[in-house]
Design an enzyme around this catalytic site. Structure first.
Site, PDB file in Angstrom:
ATOM      1  N   SER A  86       0.559  -1.076   0.212  1.00 17.59           N
ATOM      2  CA  SER A  86      -0.375  -0.393  -0.653  1.00 17.59           C
ATOM      3  C   SER A  86       1.026   1.180   0.055  1.00 17.59           C
ATOM      4  O   SER A  86       1.894   1.326   0.474  1.00 17.59           O
ATOM      5  CB  SER A  86      -0.671  -0.095   1.536  1.00 17.59           C
ATOM      6  OG  SER A  86      -1.118   1.505   1.693  1.00 17.59           O
ATOM      7  N   TYR A  98      -0.016   0.182  10.839  1.00 20.45           N
ATOM      8  CA  TYR A  98      -0.472   0.028   9.145  1.00 20.45           C
ATOM      9  C   TYR A  98       0.599   0.192   8.581  1.00 20.45           C
ATOM     10  O   TYR A  98       1.019  -0.424   7.636  1.00 20.45           O
ATOM     11  CB  TYR A  98      -1.589   0.818   8.952  1.00 20.45           C
ATOM     12  CG  TYR A  98      -1.568   0.402   7.699  1.00 20.45           C
ATOM     13  CD1 TYR A  98      -3.199  -0.427   6.957  1.00 20.45           C
ATOM     14  CD2 TYR A  98      -1.438   1.160   6.456  1.00 20.45           C
ATOM     15  CE1 TYR A  98      -3.097  -0.295   5.629  1.00 20.45           C
ATOM     16  CE2 TYR A  98      -1.162   1.272   5.594  1.00 20.45           C
ATOM     17  CZ  TYR A  98      -2.672   0.267   4.473  1.00 20.45           C
ATOM     18  OH  TYR A  98      -3.034   0.069   3.272  1.00 20.45           O
ATOM     19  N   LYS A 102       3.105  -2.247   5.935  1.00 23.04           N
ATOM     20  CA  LYS A 102       3.259  -2.197   5.078  1.00 23.04           C
ATOM     21  C   LYS A 102       4.372  -1.278   3.957  1.00 23.04           C
ATOM     22  O   LYS A 102       5.093  -1.872   3.342  1.00 23.04           O
ATOM     23  CB  LYS A 102       2.025  -1.028   4.207  1.00 23.04           C
ATOM     24  CG  LYS A 102       0.556  -1.188   4.080  1.00 23.04           C
ATOM     25  CD  LYS A 102       0.618  -2.519   4.001  1.00 23.04           C
ATOM     26  CE  LYS A 102      -0.709  -3.100   4.699  1.00 23.04           C
ATOM     27  NZ  LYS A 102      -1.345  -4.054   3.716  1.00 23.04           N
ATOM     28  N   THR A 133     -13.406  -3.618  -1.229  1.00 22.81           N
ATOM     29  CA  THR A 133     -13.585  -4.929  -1.511  1.00 22.81           C
ATOM     30  C   THR A 133     -15.108  -4.908  -0.982  1.00 22.81           C
ATOM     31  O   THR A 133     -15.996  -3.686  -0.006  1.00 22.81           O
ATOM     32  CB  THR A 133     -12.714  -4.900   0.036  1.00 22.81           C
ATOM     33  OG1 THR A 133     -12.864  -4.084   1.006  1.00 22.81           O
ATOM     34  CG2 THR A 133     -11.383  -5.111  -0.460  1.00 22.81           C
TER      35      THR A 133
END
Length: 256
Positions: A86, A98, A102, A133
């Site tokens: 990402s 996060y 990544k 999604t």
């Protein structure tokens, strides 16, 4: 991780030791990231690290180890490993675990590419854009989309980007294009964006849209990442091909 090891043993048994493609895409922290909203890392329990990175990073490493063992046994060796990452690996996005996870995937892919290069096994870190999604759509429909904004992009712009994002199939098209490219090894160790691949390989999303790369100035203007009087008018006339070079994006985020 015993189940992961057993899976690759099953693959080896059923396919006579052959494995051509590994795509690491499993992730388990969307709900956690959304529900934590604007909490800082020190306002959350430290166990959030494991929720974010056990499946999204640790498991990717395990799968790469077992896949590489199969791919390098072949003579001549070949294979391709694609790790879904990402733009959060470039600079702050959502929360601390996060971004760390990544960026770790991107570095892991680059370093694995070094050790697998003599075997001609290709390793790529793939950056989709915001992806609609099933879970993201469900959260958005219930008005619970509460992703913390980045330091540069407002919360409103972040939600706009996700709600107009690419389909899950678009990344699949990018992967097919890479895996059928006879010269794909030229990309080993690199970060690639699905939007850029759509342009270079000539495919669009399942609804016919041409997905813009986050490097595109048109993307930044359209999604209010860059906003000033007349920005939307300029976005209308701005061609997709005007982009920020990847090296410049990286240089702008360097800590050196």
């Amino acid at each position: 991780m015993t189940q992961v090891k057993n899976l690759f043993e099953q693959i080896e048994h059923e396919n006579e030791g052959n494995l051509d493609i590994l795509v690491n895409n499993a992730y388990a922290a969307v709900q956690t990231i959304s529900s934590s909203g604007n909490k800082t890392f020190f306002e959350q329990e430290p166990e959030v690290w494991d929720i974010v990175n056990n499946v999204g990073l640790r498991n990717h490493y395990y799968c790469c180890v077992y896949a590489a063992r199969l791919m390098t046994k072949r003579q001549p060796s070949r294979g391709i490993i694609i790790n879904i990452s990402s733009i959060g690996g470039l600079r702050y996005l959502f929360n601390v675990p996060y971004g760390v996870g990544k960026e770790a995937i991107d570095r892991m892919s680059a370093d694995m590419a070094v050790e697998l290069d003599p075997f001609r096994v290709t390793v790529i870190s793939l950056w989709p854009g915001a992806v609609k999604t099933e879970l993201i759509t469900k959260i958005a429909d219930s008005n619970e989309l509460n992703f913390k904004r980045s330091t540069e992009v407002t919360e409103e712009a972040t939600q706009k980007i996700f709600l107009s994002g690419e389909s899950i199939e678009f990344s699949g098209k990018a992967i097919v294009a890479l895996c059928t490219d006879q010269k794909v090894h030229r990309f080993t160790g690199k970060i690639l964006m699905t939007g850029d691949l759509g342009e270079s390989y000539g495919f669009s999303d399942v609804d016919g849209r041409h997905i813009m790369s986050p490097r595109s100035l048109k993307f930044a203007l359209t999604n209010d990442v860059v906003k000033f009087p007349g920005s939307q008018t300029l976005a209308y006339w701005m061609p997709n091909c005007i982009k920020v070079p990847g090296w410049l994006m990286s240089a702008a985020c360097t800590r050196l």
